[in-house]
Scaffold this active site. Structure first.
Site, PDB file in Angstrom:
ATOM      1  CE  LYS A  51      -2.927  -3.053  -0.061  1.00 53.91           C
ATOM      2  NZ  LYS A  51      -3.447  -3.472  -1.361  1.00 53.91           N
ATOM      3  CD  GLU A  64      -3.815   6.908   4.109  1.00 57.92           C
ATOM      4  OE1 GLU A  64      -5.037   6.897   4.387  1.00 57.92           O
ATOM      5  OE2 GLU A  64      -3.343   6.368   3.113  1.00 57.92           O
ATOM      6  CG  HIS A  72     -12.947  -3.383   7.139  1.00 57.07           C
ATOM      7  ND1 HIS A  72     -12.818  -2.111   6.638  1.00 57.07           N
ATOM      8  CD2 HIS A  72     -12.542  -3.323   8.423  1.00 57.07           C
ATOM      9  CE1 HIS A  72     -12.336  -1.321   7.583  1.00 57.07           C
ATOM     10  NE2 HIS A  72     -12.171  -2.027   8.681  1.00 57.07           N
ATOM     11  NE  ARG A 124     -10.694  -8.693  -5.305  1.00 53.36           N
ATOM     12  CZ  ARG A 124     -10.313  -7.819  -4.385  1.00 53.36           C
ATOM     13  NH1 ARG A 124      -9.028  -7.602  -4.165  1.00 53.36           N
ATOM     14  NH2 ARG A 124     -11.210  -7.134  -3.687  1.00 53.36           N
TER      15      ARG A 124
HETATM   16  C1  MV4 Z   1      -9.290   5.257   5.437  1.00 51.25           C
HETATM   17  C2  MV4 Z   1     -10.479   5.717   6.024  1.00 51.25           C
HETATM   18  C3  MV4 Z   1     -10.496   7.013   6.531  1.00 51.25           C
HETATM   19  N1  MV4 Z   1      -9.387   7.790   6.457  1.00 51.25           N
HETATM   20  N2  MV4 Z   1      -8.216   6.076   5.377  1.00 51.25           N
HETATM   21  C4  MV4 Z   1     -10.631   0.673   5.000  1.00 51.25           C
HETATM   22  C5  MV4 Z   1      -9.908  -0.471   4.370  1.00 51.25           C
HETATM   23  C6  MV4 Z   1      -8.893   0.106   3.439  1.00 51.25           C
HETATM   24  N3  MV4 Z   1      -9.254  -0.217   2.095  1.00 51.25           N
HETATM   25  C7  MV4 Z   1      -8.910   1.583   3.688  1.00 51.25           C
HETATM   26  N4  MV4 Z   1      -9.993   1.869   4.554  1.00 51.25           N
HETATM   27  C8  MV4 Z   1     -10.215   3.143   5.008  1.00 51.25           C
HETATM   28  N5  MV4 Z   1      -9.183   4.015   4.949  1.00 51.25           N
HETATM   29  C9  MV4 Z   1      -8.273   7.306   5.881  1.00 51.25           C
HETATM   30  N6  MV4 Z   1      -7.193   8.070   5.814  1.00 51.25           N
HETATM   31  C10 MV4 Z   1     -11.580   4.855   6.039  1.00 51.25           C
HETATM   32  C11 MV4 Z   1     -11.441   3.551   5.531  1.00 51.25           C
HETATM   33  C12 MV4 Z   1     -12.604   2.719   5.523  1.00 51.25           C
HETATM   34  C13 MV4 Z   1     -13.227   2.291   6.695  1.00 51.25           C
HETATM   35  C14 MV4 Z   1     -12.732   2.593   7.937  1.00 51.25           C
HETATM   36  C15 MV4 Z   1     -13.366   2.172   9.072  1.00 51.25           C
HETATM   37  C16 MV4 Z   1     -14.528   1.413   8.968  1.00 51.25           C
HETATM   38  C17 MV4 Z   1     -15.028   1.071   7.756  1.00 51.25           C
HETATM   39  C18 MV4 Z   1     -14.395   1.507   6.608  1.00 51.25           C
HETATM   40  C19 MV4 Z   1     -14.925   1.168   5.390  1.00 51.25           C
HETATM   41  C20 MV4 Z   1     -14.299   1.599   4.248  1.00 51.25           C
HETATM   42  C21 MV4 Z   1     -13.147   2.379   4.332  1.00 51.25           C
END
Ligand code: MV4
Length: 500
Positions: free
Chosen positions: A116, A200, A235, A292
């Site tokens: 990442k 972040e 998630h 994918r």
């Molecule tokens: C974040 C975020 C908020 N701020 N990054 C979740 C998994 C990965 N793909 C990245 N994700 C997130 N990154 C920043 N800087 C919010 C998520 C996020 C999330 C976070 C908490 C609970 C559910 C979530 C669902 C989608 C994305």
């Protein structure tokens, strides 16, 4: 075009890929574990090869067995589907080294996006917006603390090898940072064998919007528009749609161009998805790229009329994408519900058993991508997703109404499923308004899994039985207002649901 393709997966996605092969005039080879002998995907394919015992670590995850099955059956290419081996760089390389074609991106592109922090760096180099944060991994909690001061609380600690939310920690103030850093690193180490953590700025209540791209081997890279994927629980996405109510044509163009830039910078080929956070103020940030085919690809297929799985195969065979970006214009609205063998009334506990009866919805605008039939045994070896129910409508309201109607037509007996949860979600006024973010579903969960009253007749019978039992106990009929009787019934029903 290939003569024969091996499908290195099971369930609904294996069936989906076999269907694409058949329509292309390509023979298909299924692989299956002992638990899947006689599964629908095995009978749908032209040939099938047993690759070992039920645990996926002994079957669907054993690259050598799958490659050997392809060579033995004379398949020229392998489609990995999603999950299992789809994003393993070593597998894509092993397929190539065996003289076969991996239907997906190059091992180099998989590796570039697997980290990442590397993906963030690649995006930054390509002037793609990312959430403000550290350039690479943090050496210590001390370094994390300095970075957090620089970007400002709240911050989010993330696993560099991560994805899917593992090893992620929100930190709201400096006092919490050291413990959170240790916890995130331990979780990342356990999940990915790599404890590297980066940081972040935490974006509050964004939407999760992703862009589907297709890239051929002749330099054509196209955006197929966005999917709205904010409705997640822990998630795990539960409902996806295309388009997103939050994306205007201008924003769609901007996000699409951004995703294409990321794909070009990575030398990407085949189907892929760029994930973005879309903040309330309309700002979007690139998060990561999934290298994918995704579970939710059908909603994009329904609004673009482009068969993504067929194009994956055609691209891998060297064909050129015949359309231009201007020709891709999403039409109507598509919604997908992931029908899982989980019990919403019981904390989404996985449910096991044999499917005794299955009625699949049909009619206008309804698509069922399933991997089960009556007689299928649902165990705990594999993912609980049984099928995807996908609908198309002229607009969002019609799509919601259609999904509700299709869910009413759906009957699955033998295991608990998410069907009733999805029904209630379609009935929810806030869901219908489209006004939600990534945290909305979890905030709403309690009311969506609450027990709803049965039809009038049943309720009357239940009330009569309860009153007669009370008469037996105290020697007279209790006086009970209709409202309080209704409340008492609901409480009893909820207790029952929790006990099961
Ligand atoms: C974040 C975020 C908020 N701020 N990054 C979740 C998994 C990965 N793909 C990245 N994700 C997130 N990154 C920043 N800087 C919010 C998520 C996020 C999330 C976070 C908490 C609970 C559910 C979530 C669902 C989608 C994305």
């Amino acid at each position: 075009m290939f003569d024969k393709v091996l499908v290195a997966n099971r369930g609904e996605i294996a069936l989906r890929i076999v269907r694409a092969c058949t329509e292309l005039g390509v023979a298909s080879v299924a692989v299956y574990s002992d638990a899947d002998a006689g599964a629908p995907h095995v009978r749908a394919a032209d040939e099938a090869v047993n690759i070992g015992p039920a645990p996926s670590s002994d079957s669907y995850l054993v690259g050598d067995k799958i490659i050997a099955a392809a060579i033995d059956t004379g398949a020229q290419a392998i489609h990995p589907g999603y999950g299992f081996l789809a994003e393993r760089e070593w597998f894509a390389r092993a397929v190539q080294d065996a003289g076969l074609v991996f239907i997906g991106p190059s091992p180099e592109a998989i590796a570039a996006m697997g980290s990442k922090t590397a993906a963030r760096a690649l995006a930054t180099r390509s002037s793609v917006p990312v959430v403000p944060g550290t350039d690479g991994a943090l050496a210590s909690a001390d370094e994390a603390s300095k970075a957090a001061e620089e970007f400002g609380y709240p911050v989010l600690l993330k696993a560099a090898a991560g994805g899917g939310g593992k090893g992620m920690r929100v930190v709201r103030e400096s006092g919490e940072l050291e413990a959170a850093f240790g916890a995130a690193a331990r979780e990342a180490k356990a999940a990915f064998g790599d404890d590297a953590i980066y940081l972040e700025k935490y974006i509050a209540r964004p939407r999760h919007v992703e862009i589907q791209i297709l890239a051929d081997s002749h330099g054509n890279v196209l955006s197929l528009g966005e999917r709205e994927c904010s409705l997640q629980r822990r998630h795990q996405k539960m409902v996806e749609e295309a388009p997103s109510v939050a994306v205007s044509p201008e924003l769609r163009r901007a996000m699409g161009e951004t995703a294409v830039r990321v794909a070009r910078a990575a030398g990407y080929e085949n189907a892929g998805t760029c994930e973005f956070l879309l903040a309330g103020d309309g700002q979007f940030y690139f998060l990561e790229m999934n290298t994918r085919l995704q579970v939710e690809h059908p909603v994009t297929e329904l609004v673009t009329d482009i068969d993504i799985v067929q194009w994956q195969i055609r691209i891998a065979a060297g064909e050129r994408l015949p359309f231009s970006q201007e020709q891709i214009d999403p039409r109507g609205w598509a919604i997908e519900c992931r029908i899982t063998s989980e019990d919403p009334a019981n904390g989404f506990l996985p449910s096991t058993g044999v499917i005794q009866y299955l009625r699949v919805p049909s009619g206008p605008g309804v698509r069922w991508d399933g991997g089960i039939e009556a007689g299928s045994e649902i165990g705990l070896h594999y993912d609980p997703m049984l099928a995807k129910l996908i609908v198309w409508g002229e607009d969002r309201a019609q799509a919601v109404a259609r999904m509700h109607r299709a869910l009413l037509e759906l009957t699955i007996d033998g295991v608990e499923t998410s069907r009733d949860f999805h029904l209630r979600l379609m009935e929810d006024a806030e869901f219908q308004s489209g006004d939600f973010d990534i945290q909305w579903l979890e905030r709403r969960l309690d009311s969506l899994v609450a027990v709803s009253p049965p039809p009038e007749g049943l309720r009357a019978a239940a009330l009569a039985a309860a009153l007669l039992a009370e008469e037996d106990r105290v020697g007279r009929l209790p006086s009970l207002s209709p409202a309080s009787a209704n409340d008492q019934w609901k409480r009893a029903a909820r207790r029952d649901a929790l006990r099961e």
